[in-house]
Design a protein around this motif. Structure first.
Motif, PDB file in Angstrom:
ATOM      1  N   LEU A 252      -8.042   2.132  -4.389  1.00 29.57           N
ATOM      2  CA  LEU A 252      -8.409   1.598  -5.711  1.00 29.57           C
ATOM      3  C   LEU A 252      -7.246   0.771  -6.268  1.00 29.57           C
ATOM      4  O   LEU A 252      -7.440  -0.311  -6.819  1.00 29.57           O
ATOM      5  CB  LEU A 252      -8.755   2.744  -6.679  1.00 29.57           C
ATOM      6  CG  LEU A 252      -9.986   3.584  -6.317  1.00 29.57           C
ATOM      7  CD1 LEU A 252     -10.156   4.729  -7.327  1.00 29.57           C
ATOM      8  CD2 LEU A 252     -11.266   2.734  -6.285  1.00 29.57           C
ATOM      9  N   LEU A 253      -6.028   1.275  -6.085  1.00 28.24           N
ATOM     10  CA  LEU A 253      -4.856   0.562  -6.605  1.00 28.24           C
ATOM     11  C   LEU A 253      -4.597  -0.741  -5.836  1.00 28.24           C
ATOM     12  O   LEU A 253      -4.113  -1.714  -6.415  1.00 28.24           O
ATOM     13  CB  LEU A 253      -3.626   1.467  -6.566  1.00 28.24           C
ATOM     14  CG  LEU A 253      -3.633   2.548  -7.657  1.00 28.24           C
ATOM     15  CD1 LEU A 253      -2.572   3.613  -7.371  1.00 28.24           C
ATOM     16  CD2 LEU A 253      -3.412   1.934  -9.037  1.00 28.24           C
ATOM     17  N   LYS A 283      -0.599   8.913 -10.752  1.00 28.74           N
ATOM     18  CA  LYS A 283       0.649   9.250 -10.071  1.00 28.74           C
ATOM     19  C   LYS A 283       1.192   8.066  -9.268  1.00 28.74           C
ATOM     20  O   LYS A 283       2.349   7.662  -9.403  1.00 28.74           O
ATOM     21  CB  LYS A 283       0.371  10.449  -9.138  1.00 28.74           C
ATOM     22  CG  LYS A 283       1.596  11.223  -8.714  1.00 28.74           C
ATOM     23  CD  LYS A 283       1.191  12.507  -8.019  1.00 28.74           C
ATOM     24  CE  LYS A 283       1.687  12.517  -6.594  1.00 28.74           C
ATOM     25  NZ  LYS A 283       1.101  13.623  -5.801  1.00 28.74           N
ATOM     26  N   GLN A 284       0.314   7.469  -8.471  1.00 29.40           N
ATOM     27  CA  GLN A 284       0.757   6.363  -7.601  1.00 29.40           C
ATOM     28  C   GLN A 284       1.070   5.094  -8.394  1.00 29.40           C
ATOM     29  O   GLN A 284       1.921   4.293  -8.006  1.00 29.40           O
ATOM     30  CB  GLN A 284      -0.308   6.050  -6.539  1.00 29.40           C
ATOM     31  CG  GLN A 284      -0.495   7.171  -5.514  1.00 29.40           C
ATOM     32  CD  GLN A 284      -1.550   6.823  -4.465  1.00 29.40           C
ATOM     33  OE1 GLN A 284      -1.810   5.659  -4.191  1.00 29.40           O
ATOM     34  NE2 GLN A 284      -2.147   7.848  -3.868  1.00 29.40           N
ATOM     35  N   LEU A 285       0.348   4.942  -9.480  1.00 25.22           N
ATOM     36  CA  LEU A 285       0.522   3.732 -10.295  1.00 25.22           C
ATOM     37  C   LEU A 285       1.975   3.538 -10.731  1.00 25.22           C
ATOM     38  O   LEU A 285       2.510   2.428 -10.720  1.00 25.22           O
ATOM     39  CB  LEU A 285      -0.393   3.841 -11.528  1.00 25.22           C
ATOM     40  CG  LEU A 285      -0.309   2.727 -12.572  1.00 25.22           C
ATOM     41  CD1 LEU A 285      -0.789   1.398 -11.996  1.00 25.22           C
ATOM     42  CD2 LEU A 285      -1.158   3.074 -13.803  1.00 25.22           C
ATOM     43  N   ARG A 290       3.757  -3.996  -9.400  1.00 30.11           N
ATOM     44  CA  ARG A 290       2.785  -4.691 -10.235  1.00 30.11           C
ATOM     45  C   ARG A 290       1.987  -3.711 -11.100  1.00 30.11           C
ATOM     46  O   ARG A 290       0.793  -3.890 -11.324  1.00 30.11           O
ATOM     47  CB  ARG A 290       1.841  -5.507  -9.345  1.00 30.11           C
ATOM     48  CG  ARG A 290       2.569  -6.623  -8.570  1.00 30.11           C
ATOM     49  CD  ARG A 290       1.692  -7.243  -7.503  1.00 30.11           C
ATOM     50  NE  ARG A 290       0.515  -7.908  -8.029  1.00 30.11           N
ATOM     51  CZ  ARG A 290       0.478  -9.178  -8.427  1.00 30.11           C
ATOM     52  NH1 ARG A 290       1.548  -9.934  -8.335  1.00 30.11           N
ATOM     53  NH2 ARG A 290      -0.626  -9.700  -8.917  1.00 30.11           N
ATOM     54  N   LYS A 291       2.670  -2.679 -11.627  1.00 28.22           N
ATOM     55  CA  LYS A 291       1.913  -1.643 -12.334  1.00 28.22           C
ATOM     56  C   LYS A 291       1.250  -2.143 -13.613  1.00 28.22           C
ATOM     57  O   LYS A 291       0.206  -1.642 -14.016  1.00 28.22           O
ATOM     58  CB  LYS A 291       2.756  -0.394 -12.585  1.00 28.22           C
ATOM     59  CG  LYS A 291       3.838  -0.518 -13.599  1.00 28.22           C
ATOM     60  CD  LYS A 291       4.557   0.840 -13.771  1.00 28.22           C
ATOM     61  CE  LYS A 291       5.928   0.595 -14.373  1.00 28.22           C
ATOM     62  NZ  LYS A 291       6.941   1.527 -13.902  1.00 28.22           N
ATOM     63  N   GLU A 292       1.869  -3.145 -14.245  1.00 25.91           N
ATOM     64  CA  GLU A 292       1.237  -3.651 -15.474  1.00 25.91           C
ATOM     65  C   GLU A 292      -0.100  -4.324 -15.193  1.00 25.91           C
ATOM     66  O   GLU A 292      -1.081  -4.104 -15.898  1.00 25.91           O
ATOM     67  CB  GLU A 292       2.163  -4.636 -16.186  1.00 25.91           C
ATOM     68  CG  GLU A 292       3.220  -3.915 -16.987  1.00 25.91           C
ATOM     69  CD  GLU A 292       3.974  -4.849 -17.904  1.00 25.91           C
ATOM     70  OE1 GLU A 292       3.336  -5.787 -18.442  1.00 25.91           O
ATOM     71  OE2 GLU A 292       5.184  -4.656 -18.070  1.00 25.91           O
ATOM     72  N   VAL A 293      -0.081  -5.154 -14.166  1.00 30.53           N
ATOM     73  CA  VAL A 293      -1.327  -5.808 -13.744  1.00 30.53           C
ATOM     74  C   VAL A 293      -2.360  -4.756 -13.374  1.00 30.53           C
ATOM     75  O   VAL A 293      -3.509  -4.786 -13.844  1.00 30.53           O
ATOM     76  CB  VAL A 293      -1.065  -6.734 -12.536  1.00 30.53           C
ATOM     77  CG1 VAL A 293      -2.366  -7.178 -11.893  1.00 30.53           C
ATOM     78  CG2 VAL A 293      -0.237  -7.946 -12.953  1.00 30.53           C
ATOM     79  N   ALA A 297      -6.231  -3.773 -14.931  1.00 27.21           N
ATOM     80  CA  ALA A 297      -7.457  -3.726 -14.127  1.00 27.21           C
ATOM     81  C   ALA A 297      -8.096  -2.339 -14.228  1.00 27.21           C
ATOM     82  O   ALA A 297      -9.317  -2.207 -14.331  1.00 27.21           O
ATOM     83  CB  ALA A 297      -7.155  -4.082 -12.676  1.00 27.21           C
ATOM     84  N   LEU A 298      -7.262  -1.310 -14.226  1.00 26.31           N
ATOM     85  CA  LEU A 298      -7.794   0.059 -14.270  1.00 26.31           C
ATOM     86  C   LEU A 298      -8.503   0.349 -15.595  1.00 26.31           C
ATOM     87  O   LEU A 298      -9.432   1.149 -15.638  1.00 26.31           O
ATOM     88  CB  LEU A 298      -6.682   1.076 -14.033  1.00 26.31           C
ATOM     89  CG  LEU A 298      -6.104   1.089 -12.610  1.00 26.31           C
ATOM     90  CD1 LEU A 298      -4.908   2.026 -12.530  1.00 26.31           C
ATOM     91  CD2 LEU A 298      -7.167   1.499 -11.582  1.00 26.31           C
ATOM     92  N   ALA A 299      -8.042  -0.326 -16.638  1.00 23.69           N
ATOM     93  CA  ALA A 299      -8.665  -0.107 -17.949  1.00 23.69           C
ATOM     94  C   ALA A 299     -10.156  -0.462 -17.911  1.00 23.69           C
ATOM     95  O   ALA A 299     -10.957   0.093 -18.653  1.00 23.69           O
ATOM     96  CB  ALA A 299      -7.947  -0.942 -19.007  1.00 23.69           C
ATOM     97  N   ASN A 300     -10.504  -1.387 -17.045  1.00 27.76           N
ATOM     98  CA  ASN A 300     -11.920  -1.767 -16.906  1.00 27.76           C
ATOM     99  C   ASN A 300     -12.609  -1.076 -15.740  1.00 27.76           C
ATOM    100  O   ASN A 300     -13.759  -1.366 -15.447  1.00 27.76           O
ATOM    101  CB  ASN A 300     -12.051  -3.278 -16.647  1.00 27.76           C
ATOM    102  CG  ASN A 300     -11.443  -4.070 -17.768  1.00 27.76           C
ATOM    103  OD1 ASN A 300     -11.652  -3.739 -18.924  1.00 27.76           O
ATOM    104  ND2 ASN A 300     -10.673  -5.091 -17.423  1.00 27.76           N
ATOM    105  N   SER A 301     -11.891  -0.214 -15.062  1.00 29.69           N
ATOM    106  CA  SER A 301     -12.461   0.366 -13.854  1.00 29.69           C
ATOM    107  C   SER A 301     -13.329   1.563 -14.192  1.00 29.69           C
ATOM    108  O   SER A 301     -13.239   2.137 -15.272  1.00 29.69           O
ATOM    109  CB  SER A 301     -11.346   0.766 -12.901  1.00 29.69           C
ATOM    110  OG  SER A 301     -10.740   1.932 -13.387  1.00 29.69           O
ATOM    111  N   LYS A 302     -14.155   1.937 -13.261  1.00 33.39           N
ATOM    112  CA  LYS A 302     -15.123   3.005 -13.532  1.00 33.39           C
ATOM    113  C   LYS A 302     -15.176   4.036 -12.426  1.00 33.39           C
ATOM    114  O   LYS A 302     -15.207   3.692 -11.248  1.00 33.39           O
ATOM    115  CB  LYS A 302     -16.517   2.386 -13.710  1.00 33.39           C
ATOM    116  CG  LYS A 302     -16.582   1.530 -14.964  1.00 33.39           C
ATOM    117  CD  LYS A 302     -17.891   0.837 -15.157  1.00 33.39           C
ATOM    118  CE  LYS A 302     -17.882   0.097 -16.472  1.00 33.39           C
ATOM    119  NZ  LYS A 302     -17.549  -1.331 -16.358  1.00 33.39           N
ATOM    120  N   LEU A 303     -15.175   5.292 -12.829  1.00 32.20           N
ATOM    121  CA  LEU A 303     -15.393   6.383 -11.884  1.00 32.20           C
ATOM    122  C   LEU A 303     -16.769   6.937 -12.221  1.00 32.20           C
ATOM    123  O   LEU A 303     -16.985   7.454 -13.317  1.00 32.20           O
ATOM    124  CB  LEU A 303     -14.331   7.468 -12.067  1.00 32.20           C
ATOM    125  CG  LEU A 303     -12.863   6.974 -12.080  1.00 32.20           C
ATOM    126  CD1 LEU A 303     -11.903   8.142 -12.320  1.00 32.20           C
ATOM    127  CD2 LEU A 303     -12.530   6.295 -10.745  1.00 32.20           C
TER     128      LEU A 303
END
Lengths: 430, 430
Positions: A252-253, A283-285, A290-293, A297-303
């Motif tokens: 995912l990352l 944890k991995q983030l 490029r953690k900010e980028v 992206a994760l803010a819009n991601s869906k589980l």
């Protein structure tokens, strides 16, 4: 990361909606640059390179010496890696070569088709902080296997007017004919219309920012083909209890780090897995450059938690992901049901990054839902088919009357005559 | 008809230039209609059908009863002809089905691709005086072989709101799911965005006037694929002393009768033939129903005399004709040299109209020079490929380090991590 549990079918479209892209709003700017490049040629290219890339260059073409010199500027380790990747890409794409097969559709009527290379193709490689040499391999290798006569490549220079040596080395490795230090709309314009230095091409390939995307879209109206419409990169992972949360999180990352507009979706029918993956992602983030980028992206991601595998499959087909990772126990249950996806990665030991770089498949894939109607880039993207047919006297004697009836019903006399005159000649001979 | 003798190479481009098409100027009108159809759905379709087709209709869908009734309204002779043509088209296009082939690019790295149908496709059939039922076969049959789940068709009604029964019969014959009595920009809009009645589709196929062409071009920016950009139909004939002037003339006229903007070119290295064909064209023209249209097209047509066969071939490849007829003694000398063409017709008994109707090949072909970069419609046009890959532990152990090196050089940490985490796990296990 947003967790969605047991979404109702009526909400699926909304849940899976992608951000709109605003390619159209840029049409005016694109057409301005097009006109300038058409009128002023190289001069316009130098001007825009100064304006947009901040580089003052004297000539747009990268010299052969500069390309040759790249070899000594790339580490042996990276050169070795490129060779392994190139070999796999070559092996996979070569397998897509086909031979004409003659079909006798009816007695004396022989039809076949032959794939021939597109003579002139242009490859675009975006600039930015990192050199995207992998795309040089993904586009340059099939172009060469196809037999394209002229393969040119454009990529924007840095502020000093230079191109990253790894890009140049990759060009040399795959046999790109000419490299130009230009980017953006002006690069697409140069390849579409040609300038004193840059040859015009018949088809343009490669990723790019929104300007490049808009320019590529625009040239299709001017007789130049493109690989496919572009959009933000995306991955959808289907996973069950057999998957490893650590691995899923890393996949995912991988997607999230591409850009703030990347789309990242996990679908599972196992709630524990979803929780574990969410923890692993956080944890991995933390350790990513490029953690900010990736965070954006994760803010819009869906589980997404669903009731059963079949629902996950239906959701995935509705979305049509660019990349689809199947990390499930019984993959065979899913494989036949996949209708819409760019590239599918199967099992715990097949990360998306394998396909991005080195397994051999192409990484230029349909995104933004285009997987419902477009294929990814393959050998065929650099070729076009020509149909051939040859009809014998006997063939025309049999089929001719059918053509006459149909042409007459479509009120196309001359189409009918073309057959009647020949049938008369055949009758006169016998 | 203009005769050009021994043109110099520097003049070739000018001699072969095609008229510009003005698709872009229509973008505004197209977008207006798009907005109305998006907002008002069926209501907008009824309005535009009244406005542009002069037909007052109550509903846009053609009923099953009307489709069924078409069978009794078509002559048995025409039905038989359609069946023969359909069988040949089916046989030729079925031969393009492929099976996935697994390629092991390196040990433990398995890659393959699979072609899957595009779920929803839309076919457009133009209106006009004659019913273009042949295009229903050419698009509907490969759509069915591909396995498209929903095949819809739009065609404009006559002033009474009716569709020609031959069109409806052809729809029934090939298995089109739903037929809508709408044409023009509004039909393309309906299939692109969907209305209460018309389902939206992923890809739109078929010929049309300049409005339809402009609308199709525009939807590509809105996530819908199209078969290919369109332009006026064209033929290029290469002929020598072995050809029959009567036949060549009939082939040129077949093209000329399509429309005033059709392009018709004859290239020969035999001056007598050129003279004889010119005489035959005038003679045959007189008896054509569409002689006015054909005359206009002929006014722009060219008979080109060259010094030798090789020049004819080079000219043809530069032009990239939609239809190429080879009426020469030694066809094998030419066949291998053909680089750009849509469909090639070989020998004295293979008129273009055979391919237009019944030999089995598709008649939806790239025109306007697009043969340099586009293929004609084939089975593949109704499918897209999905790439698959599966890597074993051993495979990742070998290939993983290559991916790590490349991902690191592209500064994509997470891409590298996705491999490193897995390699660590493999090491820990062993």
């Amino acid at each position: 990361m947003q967790v969605i549990k047991y979404p109702k079918r009526k909400d699926w479209n909304q849940i899976l909606s992608r951000p709109e892209n605003n390619v159209e709003e840029m049409a005016e700017l694109v057409n301005q640059v097009f006109e300038q490049v058409k009128n002023d040629g190289d001069k316009a290219l130098l001007k825009y390179t100064s304006l947009y890339d901040g580089a003052e260059i004297d000539s747009v073409e990268v010299s052969l010496e500069e390309i040759e010199a790249s070899e000594s500027l790339v580490s042996q380790e990276l050169k070795n890696a490129l060779t392994v990747a190139a070999n796999n890409i070559e092996k996979y794409h070569s397998s897509q070569l086909t031979k004409p097969e003659l079909i006798e559709t009816s007695v004396g009527v022989s039809c076949w088709r032959k794939f021939t290379p597109i003579d002139k193709v242009g490859l675009y490689i975006p600039g930015g902080s990192a050199p995207l040499f992998s795309t040089v391999l993904m586009l340059g290798i099939p172009a060469r296997i196809a037999g394209c006569k002229e393969v040119v490549l454009c990529t924007p220079p840095n502020k000093d007017g230079k191109i990253n040596p790894v890009i140049l080395y990759a060009c040399k490795l795959v046999g790109v004919d000419r490299v130009f230090r230009i980017g953006g709309i002006q690069a697409i314009a140069a390849m579409a219309f040609g300038t004193e230095t840059v040859p015009h091409v018949y088809k343009i390939f490669g990723p790019g920012n929104q300007y490049v995307t808009a320019a590529k879209q625009e040239v299709t109206k001017k007789g130049v083909a493109i690989d496919m419409p572009a959009g933000p990169s995306e991955v959808l992972v289907m996973a069950d209890e057999s998957s490893v949360p650590e691995f899923v999180a890393s996949d995912l990352l991988s997607q999230a780090e591409h850009g703030a507009d990347s789309q990242v979706i996990l679908i599972s029918w196992n709630e524990t897995l979803i929780k574990d993956v969410a923890i692993e992602v956080e944890k991995q983030l933390k350790s990513l450059t490029r953690k900010e980028v990736a965070s954006k992206a994760l803010a819009n991601s869906k589980l997404i938690l669903v009731g059963k595998m079949e629902e996950a499959l239906a959701l995935s087909n509705l979305y049509g992901p660019e990349h689809l990772i199947l990390s499930v126990k019984n993959e065979d249950d899913l494989l036949n049901g996949i209708q819409n996806a760019g590239s599918v990665f199967i099992g715990n030991y097949t990360p998306e990054s394998a396909g991005d770089y080195a397994s051999g498949t192409n990484h230029t894939l349909p995104t933004n839902g285009y997987a419902k109607s477009y294929s990814g880039v393959g050998l065929g993207s650099f070729m076009k088919s020509i149909t051939f047919q040859k009809i014998s006297e006997e063939g025309l004697r049999n089929l001719g009357p059918v053509i006459e009836v149909m042409a007459t019903a479509e009120q196309l006399d001359a189409h009918c005559n073309a057959v009647s005159l020949r049938l008369n000649k055949i009758k006169a001979k016998s």
